[in-house]
Design a protein around this motif. Structure first.
Motif, PDB file in Angstrom:
ATOM      1  N   PHE A 117      59.449 -62.969 -88.988  1.00 28.99           N
ATOM      2  CA  PHE A 117      59.431 -64.023 -90.304  1.00 28.99           C
ATOM      3  C   PHE A 117      60.916 -64.666 -90.012  1.00 28.99           C
ATOM      4  O   PHE A 117      61.909 -64.232 -90.133  1.00 28.99           O
ATOM      5  CB  PHE A 117      59.630 -63.047 -91.499  1.00 28.99           C
ATOM      6  CG  PHE A 117      58.343 -62.446 -91.712  1.00 28.99           C
ATOM      7  CD1 PHE A 117      57.126 -62.792 -92.377  1.00 28.99           C
ATOM      8  CD2 PHE A 117      58.370 -60.976 -91.651  1.00 28.99           C
ATOM      9  CE1 PHE A 117      56.133 -62.230 -92.512  1.00 28.99           C
ATOM     10  CE2 PHE A 117      57.284 -60.061 -91.602  1.00 28.99           C
ATOM     11  CZ  PHE A 117      55.982 -60.602 -92.464  1.00 28.99           C
ATOM     12  N   GLN A 118      60.612 -66.095 -89.811  1.00 33.23           N
ATOM     13  CA  GLN A 118      61.763 -66.948 -89.707  1.00 33.23           C
ATOM     14  C   GLN A 118      61.096 -68.356 -89.783  1.00 33.23           C
ATOM     15  O   GLN A 118      60.100 -68.351 -89.670  1.00 33.23           O
ATOM     16  CB  GLN A 118      62.654 -66.514 -88.590  1.00 33.23           C
ATOM     17  CG  GLN A 118      61.970 -67.060 -87.373  1.00 33.23           C
ATOM     18  CD  GLN A 118      62.957 -66.649 -86.052  1.00 33.23           C
ATOM     19  OE1 GLN A 118      63.312 -65.601 -85.840  1.00 33.23           O
ATOM     20  NE2 GLN A 118      62.910 -67.860 -84.985  1.00 33.23           N
ATOM     21  N   GLU A 119      62.204 -69.310 -89.507  1.00 33.58           N
ATOM     22  CA  GLU A 119      61.782 -70.674 -89.416  1.00 33.58           C
ATOM     23  C   GLU A 119      61.899 -71.037 -87.899  1.00 33.58           C
ATOM     24  O   GLU A 119      62.999 -71.014 -87.297  1.00 33.58           O
ATOM     25  CB  GLU A 119      62.594 -71.720 -90.472  1.00 33.58           C
ATOM     26  CG  GLU A 119      62.157 -73.213 -90.207  1.00 33.58           C
ATOM     27  CD  GLU A 119      63.230 -73.831 -91.257  1.00 33.58           C
ATOM     28  OE1 GLU A 119      63.723 -74.920 -90.677  1.00 33.58           O
ATOM     29  OE2 GLU A 119      63.012 -73.886 -92.260  1.00 33.58           O
ATOM     30  N   TYR A 120      60.809 -71.750 -87.469  1.00 30.20           N
ATOM     31  CA  TYR A 120      60.866 -71.995 -86.260  1.00 30.20           C
ATOM     32  C   TYR A 120      60.740 -73.514 -86.033  1.00 30.20           C
ATOM     33  O   TYR A 120      60.095 -74.437 -86.793  1.00 30.20           O
ATOM     34  CB  TYR A 120      59.536 -71.296 -85.394  1.00 30.20           C
ATOM     35  CG  TYR A 120      59.294 -70.114 -85.353  1.00 30.20           C
ATOM     36  CD1 TYR A 120      60.110 -69.333 -84.300  1.00 30.20           C
ATOM     37  CD2 TYR A 120      58.958 -69.399 -86.411  1.00 30.20           C
ATOM     38  CE1 TYR A 120      59.972 -67.801 -84.222  1.00 30.20           C
ATOM     39  CE2 TYR A 120      58.840 -67.986 -86.402  1.00 30.20           C
ATOM     40  CZ  TYR A 120      59.333 -67.139 -85.225  1.00 30.20           C
ATOM     41  OH  TYR A 120      59.178 -65.887 -85.310  1.00 30.20           O
ATOM     42  N   THR A 121      61.494 -74.153 -84.996  1.00 28.55           N
ATOM     43  CA  THR A 121      61.418 -75.502 -84.689  1.00 28.55           C
ATOM     44  C   THR A 121      60.542 -75.732 -83.439  1.00 28.55           C
ATOM     45  O   THR A 121      60.753 -75.232 -82.270  1.00 28.55           O
ATOM     46  CB  THR A 121      62.702 -76.026 -84.412  1.00 28.55           C
ATOM     47  OG1 THR A 121      63.653 -76.141 -85.679  1.00 28.55           O
ATOM     48  CG2 THR A 121      62.496 -77.596 -84.159  1.00 28.55           C
ATOM     49  N   ILE A 122      59.399 -76.368 -83.633  1.00 26.41           N
ATOM     50  CA  ILE A 122      58.315 -76.270 -82.380  1.00 26.41           C
ATOM     51  C   ILE A 122      58.080 -77.876 -82.061  1.00 26.41           C
ATOM     52  O   ILE A 122      57.621 -78.560 -83.019  1.00 26.41           O
ATOM     53  CB  ILE A 122      56.946 -75.778 -82.889  1.00 26.41           C
ATOM     54  CG1 ILE A 122      57.328 -74.087 -83.449  1.00 26.41           C
ATOM     55  CG2 ILE A 122      55.798 -75.571 -81.879  1.00 26.41           C
ATOM     56  CD1 ILE A 122      55.820 -73.580 -84.014  1.00 26.41           C
ATOM     57  N   PRO A 123      58.226 -78.207 -80.959  1.00 23.81           N
ATOM     58  CA  PRO A 123      57.987 -79.531 -80.587  1.00 23.81           C
ATOM     59  C   PRO A 123      56.528 -79.762 -80.237  1.00 23.81           C
ATOM     60  O   PRO A 123      56.003 -78.794 -79.441  1.00 23.81           O
ATOM     61  CB  PRO A 123      58.799 -79.590 -79.272  1.00 23.81           C
ATOM     62  CG  PRO A 123      58.972 -78.344 -78.611  1.00 23.81           C
ATOM     63  CD  PRO A 123      59.065 -77.470 -79.819  1.00 23.81           C
ATOM     64  N   LEU A 137      59.175 -82.836 -83.460  1.00 20.56           N
ATOM     65  CA  LEU A 137      59.830 -81.376 -83.916  1.00 20.56           C
ATOM     66  C   LEU A 137      59.100 -81.095 -85.323  1.00 20.56           C
ATOM     67  O   LEU A 137      59.572 -81.573 -86.105  1.00 20.56           O
ATOM     68  CB  LEU A 137      61.190 -81.366 -83.705  1.00 20.56           C
ATOM     69  CG  LEU A 137      61.903 -81.756 -82.463  1.00 20.56           C
ATOM     70  CD1 LEU A 137      63.422 -81.738 -82.286  1.00 20.56           C
ATOM     71  CD2 LEU A 137      61.094 -80.631 -81.522  1.00 20.56           C
ATOM     72  N   LEU A 138      58.224 -79.942 -85.197  1.00 21.46           N
ATOM     73  CA  LEU A 138      57.785 -79.744 -86.517  1.00 21.46           C
ATOM     74  C   LEU A 138      58.555 -78.366 -87.023  1.00 21.46           C
ATOM     75  O   LEU A 138      58.589 -77.541 -86.161  1.00 21.46           O
ATOM     76  CB  LEU A 138      56.438 -79.387 -86.221  1.00 21.46           C
ATOM     77  CG  LEU A 138      55.560 -78.874 -87.505  1.00 21.46           C
ATOM     78  CD1 LEU A 138      55.451 -79.806 -88.631  1.00 21.46           C
ATOM     79  CD2 LEU A 138      54.071 -78.627 -86.926  1.00 21.46           C
ATOM     80  N   ARG A 139      58.782 -78.325 -88.072  1.00 22.69           N
ATOM     81  CA  ARG A 139      59.591 -77.140 -88.761  1.00 22.69           C
ATOM     82  C   ARG A 139      58.599 -76.244 -89.414  1.00 22.69           C
ATOM     83  O   ARG A 139      57.872 -76.950 -90.107  1.00 22.69           O
ATOM     84  CB  ARG A 139      60.688 -77.556 -89.704  1.00 22.69           C
ATOM     85  CG  ARG A 139      61.943 -78.316 -89.070  1.00 22.69           C
ATOM     86  CD  ARG A 139      62.740 -78.677 -90.013  1.00 22.69           C
ATOM     87  NE  ARG A 139      63.107 -77.849 -91.276  1.00 22.69           N
ATOM     88  CZ  ARG A 139      63.231 -77.903 -92.521  1.00 22.69           C
ATOM     89  NH1 ARG A 139      62.870 -79.206 -93.119  1.00 22.69           N
ATOM     90  NH2 ARG A 139      63.609 -77.182 -93.302  1.00 22.69           N
ATOM     91  N   VAL A 140      58.365 -75.043 -88.726  1.00 25.61           N
ATOM     92  CA  VAL A 140      57.430 -73.944 -89.300  1.00 25.61           C
ATOM     93  C   VAL A 140      57.896 -72.752 -89.668  1.00 25.61           C
ATOM     94  O   VAL A 140      58.598 -72.232 -88.953  1.00 25.61           O
ATOM     95  CB  VAL A 140      56.506 -73.619 -88.148  1.00 25.61           C
ATOM     96  CG1 VAL A 140      55.524 -72.624 -88.827  1.00 25.61           C
ATOM     97  CG2 VAL A 140      55.709 -74.871 -87.589  1.00 25.61           C
TER      98      VAL A 140
END
Length: 839
Positions: free
Chosen positions: A643-649, A663-666
């Motif tokens: 459980f956390q916030e991910y930064t996914i390109p 860069l999508l913040r998930v």
């Protein structure tokens, strides 16, 4: 014997009637000598008693005088009583004096009034009169002619009873005409039984009189039963037949066929029905105009019909007939009645409209429209202002391009020809039209709807004008690629002079350019790009970019046109992912869909290709990307993702190869709805300074010292006794820490203690230590608002006090058994230990 006596009475009456007639004829022959009138002994006033033929005595008499004031004589010889008179003697006489003043002639007529005085035989009171009860008097048929000339009183018959042979009998009568209206029309001599009529009778007023005769002796004894005496009034043809209306009004159409019924006339006759006096016959005495004879009438029914085809309203619109009706079945001696019959001939559409001339000319200037150029009169003999007269005009030929319209002037019935679309002299110098006309109502005769008489040719001459330039077509199109270099020249708008059919000498100006992208060459009309054209800037895209152009000739006459620029798309925009930040609720949501758009045209757009570029091993291990459709992809996570916030390109590429990476913040959050993780996501990136950490540690130490003091005080006070009631309601604190930063510190009343970073008050979940109470081990847990222990968990190792924010806590509603707490915490403790090792 009684019947024989009755017959004798009848014969005696008939003889006396004959004798009286002979006496009258004898006296008529012996004019101016003596006239005998038989009258009753009592005479009423103003009653006629007879008539004297004065003309045979002195025809030229102009003065008639009576010697007796009780009687007056009229010019026709009728003798009336001036007052009531009683004749005491059997005879009374007076003289009628006739004088002719012009001839100085005088003659006299003696009138003798007689009445019989019978010697009465008195019946002894003990003597009975022989009367047969089974027999009544036989009715004696009697009639009289209506309007009889007399002389009056007119003897009708004698009534006699059989008892009069032996006794003195008195006679009397009653009924209508005696003691009922009309009063005193009949009377009977009391002694003789002679029945008289005193004046003429009109059968149409009284057709029969039902009298009753009575016979009685002097002492009032009824000698016989009452005898009915019907007196019938014989009809005389004294009434003329009369039409029911003095003037009849009928209508008939001029197109009527032979034998058409026009109307019915009717007459009545007051004479006796079902006799020759009332048998009527109808005929036409006279027709105006006289010829030809167009009508006939049925002699018995009075139905008027047409007998000719020559009805023509335009020649004669009204006929007058003198109708005659005659009784006696039309015999020459029958009586006649007349009436007037007015027959109006109504209009039919039997006349076609015609033009007054076969050809017309009109003139119109080019470019003129909505102008009247010609009025065309027509003639129609039918009734004015009717559908048979009103006409409709039609352009039969020559108006294929719709330049003309023709209508009807309702007042004058003229055709009004108008130009509704401008004409061009350079295209056509004149136009030939063929006009047709017909009536609103259909024709009633076999006439062709269009003939040579209802057609006309109209030649329209177009006059030339010195015109300004023409911008034709009004909208012209040009295609330009976007991103074309500044200064590029493209063909622009072209106008022309209608006289020369070319654009020499024209100048061009730009009136409107929405973005200011182009300039226009004044001489040629070509356009030059002054800025980079960007198709995606226009809203809405894919529409034409319109530029308004003004063309001017040497005389400063101008026209306006539109240059529609179709900006051709090039692939100058990569696709773009719409989302910036997404929340995924684990485990309820296993993925999220990523959408992309491309502002270029579809040929440079979808399908899109999504991919994860070279990223960190952790992202590649926990996240995967699959295609959903041409414009979307699905981002999924592995089960062991924390459980956390991910930064996914994420890279997306269109069909032509244009690509972009975003860069999508998930935020992978433990929640049931993404909205619950918004607050956490906002505070997850906070980094505490050293002073904040020191403040937190001091607060925790202070909290533990307070709690320790409270526990010791309680234990010392109780000395083995059970917990007080108020303390039993409080909650103990348990710290199940797996890693630094996971401690939850809560006050005994359910509110968080104040920390150095001023975290808001709330409940994080507290657990009391096990207690032996009554042999059962229980653990109590406080809840705040709608929160549970699970709601206080953070994502990974990035917990802060702010992430445990809750609402107001009701302590009494926060009790759980040890088994419930154990079943809730053990799986999560295992998960935390695994997460700690993997982290």
């Amino acid at each position: 014997m009684a019947a024989a006596g009755l017959r004798r009475s009848v014969r005696g009456a008939a003889c006396r009637q004959l004798l009286l007639t002979l006496v009258i004829f004898s006296l008529a022959g012996e004019a101016c000598k003596k006239v005998i009138l038989n009258v009753p002994s009592k005479l009423e006033a103003d009653k006629i008693i007879g008539r004297v033929n004065l003309e045979e005595c002195l025809r030229s008499a102009d003065l008639i005088q009576s010697s007796d004031p009780d009687f007056r004589v009229l010019s026709d010889g009728s003798v009336y009583t001036a007052r009531a008179v009683v004749l005491s003697d059997e005879k009374r006489s007076f003289t009628i004096r006739l004088s002719d003043k012009r001839k100085q002639t005088q003659k006299e007529v003696t009138v003798l009034l007689e009445h019989q005085k019978k010697v009465l035989k008195t019946r002894h009171t003990r003597e009975t009169v022989l009367r047969r009860a089974k027999r009544r008097w036989a009715p004696i048929p009697c009639s009289m002619q209506e309007n009889s000339l007399g002389p009056f009183p007119l003897f009708l018959q004698q009534v006699e009873s059989d008892a009069a042979q032996n006794y003195t009998v008195f006679y009397s009568i009653s009924g209508r005409g005696v003691d009922q209206e009309p009063l005193n029309l009949f009377y009977i001599e009391r002694d003789t039984g002679n029945l008289f009529c005193t004046q003429p009778v009109d059968r149409e007023e009284y057709d029969v009189f039902d009298l009753i005769a009575y016979a009685s002796t002097a002492d009032g004894y009824s000698a016989d039963l009452p005898l009915p005496l019907p007196i019938r009034v014989e009809d005389e043809n004294d009434n003329h037949p009369v039409f029911t209306e003095a003037i009849y009004n009928f209508e008939v159409s001029e197109s009527s066929r032979l034998g058409t019924t026009v109307g019915v006339v009717c007459a009545t006759d007051r004479d006796e029905p079902d006799t020759m006096h009332t048998r009527l016959k109808y005929s036409i005495l006279q027709q105006t105009p006289r010829s030809p004879g167009l009508f006939s009438v049925h002699p018995s029914t009075g139905v008027i019909t047409t007998v000719s085809h020559y009805l023509d309203r335009e020649v004669v619109d009204k006929y007058s007939l003198i109708m005659k009706v005659q009784d006696m079945d039309g015999q020459f001696f029958g009586l006649i009645g007349t009436s007037t019959c007015i027959i109006t001939v109504t209009d039919s559409n039997d006349n076609a409209p015609t033009f007054r001339q076969s050809a017309y000319e009109a003139f119109v200037e080019e470019n003129a429209f909505n102008v009247e150029i010609l009025r065309i009169p027509v003639e129609d003999k039918d009734l004015i202002n009717t559908a048979n007269w009103r006409v409709n005009f039609t352009i039969l030929k020559g108006n294929e391009n719709g330049h003309f319209k023709i209508s009807t002037d309702k007042e004058t019935n003229e055709g009004v020809l108008c130009v509704v679309k401008p004409l061009n002299y350079e295209e056509n110098h004149q136009v030939n039209l063929e006009i047709g006309v017909n009536n609103e109502a259909p024709f009633t005769r076999d006439i062709p709807r269009v003939t040579a008489l209802n057609r006309a040719l109209v030649t329209v001459h177009v006059r030339d004008l010195d015109e300004g330039p023409e911008c034709t077509p009004a909208a012209q199109y040009v295609r330009i690629k976007e991103n074309l270099a500044v200064g590029s020249k493209i063909n622009g708008y072209k106008a022309y002079d209608p006289e020369t059919r070319n654009g020499n000498g024209l100048r061009y100006k730009k009136l409107h350019d929405p973005k200011g992208w182009i300039t226009i060459d004044e001489i040629s009309g070509s356009i030059i790009t002054s800025k980079i054209l960007d198709r995606e800037v226009e809203t809405p895209k894919n529409e034409l970019y319109n530029i308004t152009v003004l063309a001017i000739d040497k005389d400063n006459r101008s026209c306006t046109g539109t240059l529609a620029v179709d900006i051709e798309d090039i692939n100058d925009n990569p696709p773009e992912i719409l989302q910036e930040y997404v929340v995924i609720c684990k485990p309820k949501m296993g993925y999220t869909d990523i959408l992309a758009v491309d502002p270029d045209e579809p040929v440079h757009g979808a399908p899109f290709y999504f991919s994860l570029p070279n990223t960190s091993p952790e992202i590649s291990r926990l996240w995967s990307l699959t295609k959903v459709n041409d414009t979307a992809a699905r981002l999924s996570y592995q089960k062991n993702a924390g459980f956390q916030e991910y930064t996914i390109p994420i890279t997306v590429k269109d069909r032509a190869g244009q690509a972009a990476t975003k860069l999508l913040r998930v935020n992978l959050c433990e929640c049931t709805h993404p909205a619950q993780c918004r607050v956490t996501s906002r505070s997850a990136g906070v980094v505490l300074g050293k002073w904040a950490i020191l403040a937190i540690l001091l607060g925790i130490a202070l909290l533990f010292s307070v709690l320790l003091t409270l526990v010791c005080g309680v234990l010392g006070a109780t000395k083995g006794k059970r917990f007080p009631e108020d303390l039993a309601q409080q909650n103990l604190i348990i710290s199940n820490t797996e890693a630094p930063g996971d401690d939850r510190v809560c006050s005994a009343n359910g509110f968080m203690t104040q920390t150095a970073n001023n975290s808001s008050q709330g409940f994080c979940g507290t657990v009391g230590s096990g207690m032996k109470n009554g042999g059962q081990e229980t653990i109590e847990m406080m809840k705040g608002g709608n929160q549970t222990l699970e709601s206080c968990r953070g994502a990974g190792h990035h917990h802060t006090l702010d992430s445990c924010r809750g609402g107001h806590t009701e302590v009494d509603n926060c009790r759980y058994t040890y088994s419930e707490w154990h079943s809730f915490t053990q799986p999560r403790l295992g998960e935390e230990s695994i997460r700690g090792h993997t982290g």
